[in-house]
Design an enzyme around this catalytic site. Structure first.
Site, mmCIF file in Angstrom:
data_model
loop_
_atom_site.group_PDB
_atom_site.id
_atom_site.type_symbol
_atom_site.label_atom_id
_atom_site.label_comp_id
_atom_site.label_asym_id
_atom_site.label_seq_id
_atom_site.Cartn_x
_atom_site.Cartn_y
_atom_site.Cartn_z
ATOM 1 N N ALA A 100 -1.271 10.871 21.449
ATOM 2 C CA ALA A 100 -1.764 9.802 22.314
ATOM 3 C C ALA A 100 -1.572 8.418 21.711
ATOM 4 O O ALA A 100 -1.578 7.419 22.423
ATOM 5 C CB ALA A 100 -3.241 10.019 22.642
ATOM 6 N N SER A 152 -9.644 -0.426 12.988
ATOM 7 C CA SER A 152 -9.955 -0.231 11.572
ATOM 8 C C SER A 152 -11.045 -1.141 11.030
ATOM 9 O O SER A 152 -11.520 -0.923 9.912
ATOM 10 C CB SER A 152 -8.687 -0.387 10.734
ATOM 11 O OG SER A 152 -7.871 0.752 10.876
ATOM 12 N N TYR A 199 -2.786 3.206 2.694
ATOM 13 C CA TYR A 199 -3.756 3.146 3.784
ATOM 14 C C TYR A 199 -3.754 4.463 4.550
ATOM 15 O O TYR A 199 -2.711 4.912 5.028
ATOM 16 C CB TYR A 199 -3.399 1.996 4.723
ATOM 17 C CG TYR A 199 -4.492 1.616 5.681
ATOM 18 C CD1 TYR A 199 -5.498 0.753 5.292
ATOM 19 C CD2 TYR A 199 -4.507 2.121 6.974
ATOM 20 C CE1 TYR A 199 -6.504 0.390 6.172
ATOM 21 C CE2 TYR A 199 -5.513 1.767 7.858
ATOM 22 C CZ TYR A 199 -6.505 0.898 7.447
ATOM 23 O OH TYR A 199 -7.502 0.552 8.322
ATOM 24 N N SER A 200 -4.926 5.078 4.667
ATOM 25 C CA SER A 200 -5.026 6.371 5.350
ATOM 26 C C SER A 200 -6.339 6.475 6.098
ATOM 27 O O SER A 200 -7.419 6.417 5.485
ATOM 28 C CB SER A 200 -4.916 7.519 4.350
ATOM 29 O OG SER A 200 -5.137 8.766 4.989
ATOM 30 N N ASN A 201 -6.259 6.651 7.412
ATOM 31 C CA ASN A 201 -7.467 6.821 8.219
ATOM 32 C C ASN A 201 -8.209 8.105 7.876
ATOM 33 O O ASN A 201 -9.420 8.208 8.078
ATOM 34 C CB ASN A 201 -7.086 6.806 9.700
ATOM 35 C CG ASN A 201 -6.649 5.430 10.160
ATOM 36 O OD1 ASN A 201 -7.460 4.547 10.405
ATOM 37 N ND2 ASN A 201 -5.340 5.228 10.255
ATOM 38 N N GLY A 228 -8.032 -4.835 12.666
ATOM 39 C CA GLY A 228 -8.245 -3.585 13.392
ATOM 40 C C GLY A 228 -7.312 -3.492 14.577
ATOM 41 O O GLY A 228 -6.938 -4.514 15.168
#
Length: 384
Positions: free
Chosen positions: A155, A91, A194-196, A336
């Site tokens: 994954a 991140s 929090y959102s990718n 990250g």
């Protein structure tokens, strides 16, 4: 001749006696002056002792640069962590993506108040979503309410899923579609989560605005100008190029060592977590960013204007977190993680001091806190 031999033997005995006396007298004096402990090395050792397989840290301040390492680059061996080892920064990639977006804002190509619908019509709709009410600022600030994509990626969630799908390629559109399966966490601007997915969408907006891929823009605007030799945007390539430590993921089982997860197609993290870099390059990037080499003052001010981020216990700007310093004040940076590689990066407000640390395994209960402690203490440390 016999007298001469006796004199020589006497001299040898006398000389030996003097040597013993010198050694005896110098011993306590030397012991009274122990070598000064290396604070960085001590903190790196503490991270290793928390359960990490290997640790590497690098700090930079005016006129100085220090490195320390502990543990191993490969489990079950004595191979040391590589000096300029590369790793998936997870991140921390968001700082790069936000920087590119803000450069485009500074160039007048888009506005932080533009809606997602304006640039990506019809993509964020249905199941309670309305792209017309979500702005670019909401995406970069994690205040959009859009759900995270990563829980839908096999994954990243189990050893079985990793083995089965580590080479699978995802498109950005597919990732956004996965996030749309679950209704919003809240209405835009009314919370923080929090959102990718936010940064997947940001990467798509970069492509729409420029006509070039997110990876190409990151390379042209950041990697090449700063000469970040260890940094790359791998796309769908599953391997870490150059010198690197193996990574070990436990997939939430509580096992610090886990399975070797070094090989991974990182396309599920485009814009949000796929960049590969090194501690050397990350210190250079964050220093340049806060020194104003990458953004004009107006855009840097936007980036460092923060809101509460309760999930993380910090404040969050646009691709940067703001954290308290143990010596008072605050610093900016970003953690990250991507399958065993974990990193913490920090930089002072004026960009003069940076600290970056990474580990190559999920580690133990106290590993993340020990990493965060290292960054804060090193940014505060007075160097002689």
């Amino acid at each position: 001749m016999h007298a001469l031999r006796r004199r020589r033997r006497g001299l040898l005995v006398l000389t030996g006696s003097i040597a013993v006396l010198v050694a005896a007298s110098s011993g306590p004096s030397a012991a009274a002056k122990p070598q000064r402990a290396d604070p960085l090395q001590e903190r790196v050792n503490a991270i290793r002792d928390s359960g990490a397989v290997g640790v590497f840290a690098e700090t930079a301040a005016p006129g100085t640069r220090e490195r320390a390492r502990a543990g191993t680059a490969e489990r079950g061996t004595t191979k040391p962590m590589p000096r300029h080892g590369r790793f998936r920064i997870g991140s921390a990639s968001k700082s790069f993506t936000a920087t590119v977006v803000l450069q485009l804002v500074g160039e007048g190509h888009l506005s932080l108040d533009d809606s997602v619908e304006k640039w990506l019509p019809g993509l964020v709709q249905g199941n309670g979503y309305d792209g017309g009410g979500i702005t670019v600022r909401h995406l970069l600030q994690h205040t959009s309410g859009i759900r995270d994509t990563l829980p839908w990626i096999p994954a990243l969630n189990s050893a079985k899923g990793y083995r089965a799908e580590r080479f699978r390629t995802y498109t950005p559109e597919e990732l956004v579609g996965l996030a749309m399966r679950k209704s919003p966490a809240f209405q835009p601007g009314e919370g923080w989560s929090y959102s990718n997915t936010n940064y997947v969408l940001a990467s798509m907006i970069i492509r729409k605005v420029t006509g070039r891929s997110w990876a190409r823009e990151v390379h042209a605007r950041i990697i090449r100008p700063l000469d970040l030799k260890d940094t790359s945007t791998p796309g769908a390539l599953p391997f870490v190029p150059g010198p690197h430590a193996r990574s070990y993921a436990s997939f939430g089982t509580g096992t610090g060592t886990g399975v070797d997860a070094t090989t991974l197609n990182p396309s599920m993290a485009v814009g949000s977590g796929s960049i590969i870099s090194s501690t050397r390059d990350l210190t250079r990037f964050y220093s340049a960013l806060l020194r104003g080499r990458l953004l004009d003052p107006a855009q840097l001010d936007q980036m460092t204007a923060t809101v509460p981020a309760p999930e993380l216990g910090v404040k969050y700007g646009l691709g940067l977190g703001e954290l308290p310093l143990p010596c008072g004040g605050s610093y900016f940076g970003h953690p990250g993680e991507l399958l065993g590689y974990h990193t913490w990066s920090g930089v002072t407000r004026d960009g003069s001091r940076t600290a970056v640390v990474y580990v190559n395994s999920d580690g133990g209960k106290g590993t993340q806190e020990a990493m965060r402690t290292l960054v804060g203490e090193e940014l505060c440390r007075t160097r002689s």
